[in-house]
Design an enzyme around this catalytic site. Structure first.
Site, PDB file in Angstrom:
ATOM      1  N   ARG A 183     -15.003 -19.887   1.189  1.00 40.13           N
ATOM      2  CA  ARG A 183     -15.897 -19.732   0.043  1.00 40.13           C
ATOM      3  C   ARG A 183     -15.140 -19.585  -1.277  1.00 40.13           C
ATOM      4  O   ARG A 183     -15.699 -19.830  -2.347  1.00 40.13           O
ATOM      5  CB  ARG A 183     -16.828 -18.538   0.278  1.00 40.13           C
ATOM      6  CG  ARG A 183     -17.989 -18.875   1.203  1.00 40.13           C
ATOM      7  CD  ARG A 183     -18.974 -17.738   1.312  1.00 40.13           C
ATOM      8  NE  ARG A 183     -18.548 -16.724   2.254  1.00 40.13           N
ATOM      9  CZ  ARG A 183     -18.821 -16.728   3.551  1.00 40.13           C
ATOM     10  NH1 ARG A 183     -19.507 -17.733   4.071  1.00 40.13           N
ATOM     11  NH2 ARG A 183     -18.411 -15.754   4.339  1.00 40.13           N
ATOM     12  N   SER A 273      16.190  13.058   5.396  1.00 44.05           N
ATOM     13  CA  SER A 273      15.938  13.978   4.288  1.00 44.05           C
ATOM     14  C   SER A 273      17.258  14.282   3.591  1.00 44.05           C
ATOM     15  O   SER A 273      18.320  14.305   4.225  1.00 44.05           O
ATOM     16  CB  SER A 273      15.322  15.276   4.826  1.00 44.05           C
ATOM     17  OG  SER A 273      15.389  16.311   3.863  1.00 44.05           O
ATOM     18  N   LYS A 279      15.543  15.636  10.030  1.00 44.39           N
ATOM     19  CA  LYS A 279      14.362  14.824   9.758  1.00 44.39           C
ATOM     20  C   LYS A 279      14.591  13.333  10.022  1.00 44.39           C
ATOM     21  O   LYS A 279      15.634  12.783   9.726  1.00 44.39           O
ATOM     22  CB  LYS A 279      13.908  15.008   8.299  1.00 44.39           C
ATOM     23  CG  LYS A 279      13.453  16.402   7.931  1.00 44.39           C
ATOM     24  CD  LYS A 279      12.248  16.845   8.738  1.00 44.39           C
ATOM     25  CE  LYS A 279      11.009  16.032   8.438  1.00 44.39           C
ATOM     26  NZ  LYS A 279      10.530  16.225   7.056  1.00 44.39           N
ATOM     27  N   ASN A 281      11.745  10.802   9.102  1.00 43.54           N
ATOM     28  CA  ASN A 281      10.376  10.652   8.616  1.00 43.54           C
ATOM     29  C   ASN A 281       9.806   9.267   8.928  1.00 43.54           C
ATOM     30  O   ASN A 281      10.548   8.273   8.971  1.00 43.54           O
ATOM     31  CB  ASN A 281      10.339  10.884   7.101  1.00 43.54           C
ATOM     32  CG  ASN A 281      10.718  12.304   6.728  1.00 43.54           C
ATOM     33  OD1 ASN A 281      10.297  13.254   7.372  1.00 43.54           O
ATOM     34  ND2 ASN A 281      11.525  12.446   5.687  1.00 43.54           N
ATOM     35  N   ARG A 312     -21.014 -16.038 -19.256  1.00 40.95           N
ATOM     36  CA  ARG A 312     -19.578 -15.786 -19.322  1.00 40.95           C
ATOM     37  C   ARG A 312     -19.363 -14.277 -19.443  1.00 40.95           C
ATOM     38  O   ARG A 312     -20.092 -13.594 -20.157  1.00 40.95           O
ATOM     39  CB  ARG A 312     -18.947 -16.519 -20.513  1.00 40.95           C
ATOM     40  CG  ARG A 312     -17.444 -16.662 -20.467  1.00 40.95           C
ATOM     41  CD  ARG A 312     -16.991 -17.477 -19.236  1.00 40.95           C
ATOM     42  NE  ARG A 312     -17.567 -18.816 -19.201  1.00 40.95           N
ATOM     43  CZ  ARG A 312     -17.045 -19.859 -19.835  1.00 40.95           C
ATOM     44  NH1 ARG A 312     -15.956 -19.729 -20.560  1.00 40.95           N
ATOM     45  NH2 ARG A 312     -17.613 -21.041 -19.748  1.00 40.95           N
TER      46      ARG A 312
END
Length: 447
Positions: A183, A273, A279, A281, A312
């Protein structure tokens, strides 16, 4: 241009190129060139003149610094663009540049080309992400884990079935994108007020020829202010990004230290970290969520563009200029990072199985209720197991032991041997995984 830190974490380069400055200006020139040829096809000008005009619609003809300076004054870029094309031609040919067209016709045709390519890229990325998810479905169809409702353990399921739900959702995402592409990839050639009055009776023929030359579908009625075509594609893209975000949040939740059922790919300093050495993550999931939310917010902005009035827009169109690329680039980026995360996801079936016992086996409460229901009826069985759950929590007992203490000894003797283990209470999980895989592969690969 402002520095885009999120983009540095995984912006999709192919989609970014679709909306690059060079691609945008090139598309305008392509449309102007093919419009000249369409005028010739319809007999408005001769073929040689159409070709000479088309030959002048080149990037090296355009001084972009001047183009943007003049655009700021005019408010739109096509008049300054046309003036530079005209300057590259003799007067006779220059008189026919942009003849019967309007700024938005050129820009909307160029946009349609971008939307077509953007939809193709999104569909390709959905396929890649889905293929990675399909591998997880196949590999873990029998990996038993806690199913969770309202963030609490509910009944056993398998990781494969969890992923199969994503696969089914991605198949619908792909269908929405395909429908929206059809479309959105349409021509625009309707003139100043949508009537093609400047071209008189030649308007439909010029429009049809332009559509053919650009590889776009024809559209009999003007869509200068009917922006549902554009909004449909951005909405479909935002929904697809939402699928990615849901997957990312699943990864975040299942990779929590206390859960530990999956993990993103590991590596030196990946997700590290600056101050906590332990860590790792879930950085891919975090980037996906960031891209996804940006895509959704941009799609919401596009819905405001639907408010354009008369023949418009007066400001609503300008919303598109940032919202459309913002949405589609972010959605593509979310998909690409999600594909990579799924391909490299680490899954820990042993931890999943261990987590089935973390709540004292209470995840089997429904299974025990069903076993009792054959003897007591469902409602009485529910109350009996509910009392056993309360006892198990109060006294720190495993659910089978609490149930043994809660029901009559003769009833316990009858049901003790038939209380199922988690592996025996998976319902149709395996079949559903197979069904999702078959459907995915037939939808995306014609198998």
């Amino acid at each position: 241009m402002a520095f885009d830190l999120l983009g540095k974490l995984g912006e999709d380069g192919i989609m970014s190129a679709v909306f690059s400055e060079e691609r945008v200006v090139s598309n305008w020139l392509v449309v102007e060139a093919e419009f000249a040829r369409a005028l010739a096809d319809a007999g408005v000008i001769d073929t040689a003149r159409g070709e000479r005009i088309a030959a002048a619609c080149r990037l090296d003809v355009i001084d972009r610094e001047r183009l943007w300076k003049e655009t700021r004054n005019v408010g739109y870029p096509i008049l300054p663009l046309v003036k530079q094309i005209v300057a590259a031609l003799d007067d006779d040919d220059a008189a026919w540049v942009h003849y019967g067209a309007t700024t938005q016709d050129i820009m909307d045709c160029a946009l349609a080309l971008q939307l077509r390519d953007a939809a193709d890229r999104l569909t390709d990325l959905v396929g890649q992400f889905g293929d990675a998810i399909a591998q997880l479905v196949e590999r873990h169809a029998g990996s038993v884990m806690p199913g969770r409702t309202h963030a609490q353990q509910a009944v056993p399921t398998t990781f494969g079935l969890k992923m199969a739900v994503y696969l089914d959702q991605l198949a619908r995402d792909a269908k929405r994108l395909t429908a929206a592409r059809a479309r959105a990839a349409v021509v625009s050639s309707y003139g100043a007020g949508g009537t093609s009055a400047a071209l008189r009776d030649n308007g439909p023929a010029v429009r049809s020829a332009l559509a053919t030359r650009l590889g776009l579908a024809d559209a009999e009625l003007p869509w200068h202010v009917a922006r549902d075509r554009v909004a449909e594609l951005t909405s479909a893209a935002a929904m697809t990004a939402g699928t990615c975000v849901r997957f990312a949040r699943e990864v975040v939740d299942l990779s929590r230290t206390e859960v530990g059922e999956v993990s993103e790919a590991t590596g030196k300093y990946r997700g590290a970290s600056s101050t906590m050495p332990q860590k790792s993550n879930p950085i891919s999931a975090e980037a996906i969520i960031g891209f996804g939310v940006v895509a959704q917010n941009a799609a919401n902005a596009m819905l405001r563009a639907l408010e354009a009035g008369h023949e418009r827009a007066a400001g609503e169109w300008q919303v598109e200029w940032r919202a459309v690329p913002g949405c589609l680039i972010a959605a593509a980026s979310a998909l690409d990072v999600a594909r990579e995360a799924a391909e490299n996801l680490l899954v820990f079936p042993d931890r999943m199985r261990a987590n089935l016992t973390r709540d004292g086996g209470r995840i089997m409460a429904e299974a025990y209720m069903i076993a009792l229901a054959e003897h007591l009826g469902r409602d009485v069985a529910h109350e009996s197991v509910y009392d056993a759950v309360l006892l198990s929590r109060a006294d720190g007992l495993a659910l089978p032991e609490a149930l043994r203490r809660s029901v009559a000894p003769e009833l316990w003797d009858r049901i003790a041997a038939v209380l199922p283990e988690p592996d025996a209470y998976l319902g149709n999980a395996t079949r559903l995984c197979a069904s999702a895989l078959t459907a995915w592969r037939s939808r995306t690969h014609g198998a």
